[in-house]
Design a protein around this motif. Sequence first.
Motif, short mmCIF file in Angstrom:
data_model
loop_
_atom_site.label_atom_id
_atom_site.label_comp_id
_atom_site.label_asym_id
_atom_site.label_seq_id
_atom_site.Cartn_x
_atom_site.Cartn_y
_atom_site.Cartn_z
N PHE A 1 41.13 26.73 36.31
CA PHE A 1 40.31 27.66 35.54
C PHE A 1 40.96 29.04 35.60
CE2 PHE A 1 36.43 30.43 35.30
CZ PHE A 1 36.13 30.16 33.97
N THR A 2 41.36 29.44 36.82
CA THR A 2 42.11 30.68 37.01
C THR A 2 42.79 30.64 38.37
OG1 THR A 2 42.02 33.09 36.77
CG2 THR A 2 40.25 32.06 38.05
N MET A 3 43.73 31.55 38.56
CA MET A 3 44.44 31.66 39.83
C MET A 3 45.02 33.07 39.91
SD MET A 3 47.61 29.41 41.40
CE MET A 3 48.68 29.53 39.98
N TYR A 4 44.95 33.66 41.09
CA TYR A 4 45.65 34.92 41.33
C TYR A 4 46.16 34.91 42.74
CZ TYR A 4 41.27 36.63 43.45
OH TYR A 4 40.14 36.79 44.22
N LYS A 5 47.05 35.86 43.06
CA LYS A 5 47.65 35.85 44.39
C LYS A 5 47.87 37.27 44.89
CE LYS A 5 52.39 35.22 42.67
NZ LYS A 5 53.56 34.35 42.68
N ARG A 6 47.85 37.39 46.21
CA ARG A 6 48.05 38.67 46.89
C ARG A 6 48.94 38.46 48.10
NH1 ARG A 6 41.83 40.26 46.79
NH2 ARG A 6 41.80 41.35 44.81
N SER A 7 49.60 39.51 48.49
CA SER A 7 50.39 39.48 49.72
C SER A 7 49.43 39.40 50.89
CB SER A 7 51.25 40.74 49.80
OG SER A 7 51.92 40.78 51.03
N VAL A 8 49.82 38.70 51.95
CA VAL A 8 48.99 38.62 53.15
C VAL A 8 48.80 40.03 53.71
CG1 VAL A 8 48.89 37.80 55.53
CG2 VAL A 8 49.65 36.27 53.72
N VAL A 9 49.84 40.84 53.70
CA VAL A 9 49.76 42.22 54.16
C VAL A 9 49.46 43.09 52.97
CG1 VAL A 9 51.01 44.10 55.27
CG2 VAL A 9 51.45 41.73 55.97
N ARG A 10 48.25 43.65 52.93
CA ARG A 10 47.84 44.53 51.81
C ARG A 10 48.58 45.86 51.93
NH1 ARG A 10 43.76 42.87 48.28
NH2 ARG A 10 44.58 44.72 47.29
N GLN A 11 49.05 46.35 50.79
CA GLN A 11 49.79 47.62 50.77
C GLN A 11 48.88 48.76 50.47
OE1 GLN A 11 52.52 46.49 47.74
NE2 GLN A 11 53.70 45.20 49.13
#
Length: 95
Positions: A85-95
């Motif tokens: 339906f949807t997908m997004y991604k982020r770095s484990v370490v937030r900047q």
Amino acid sequence: LALEHDGVRHTLKEHGPAREVLRGQIPVTAADMGRFMELFNRAELRLGNPPVARDGSKVLEGEVTVEGVVYYLVARVRRKHIVPFTMYKRSVVRQ
């Protein structure tokens, strides 16, 4: 699992390079969509919020961390397939 036009199109349009940089997230690529089955099978899944989509299909959501990236997945349960339906991604370490 199967790929369906609407989910793939939405994900690449709404979570691709043009928009995700503004949100501080990592853009989703076609290669990520190609990995959807692997990511889905590795994800910790739960019933979606809301649990049913507007078309009446059940919704599953989950997340999985792979190589320093957290993938957030949402899928619809169709009659014969589960489709993104949807997908997004982020770095484990937030900047």
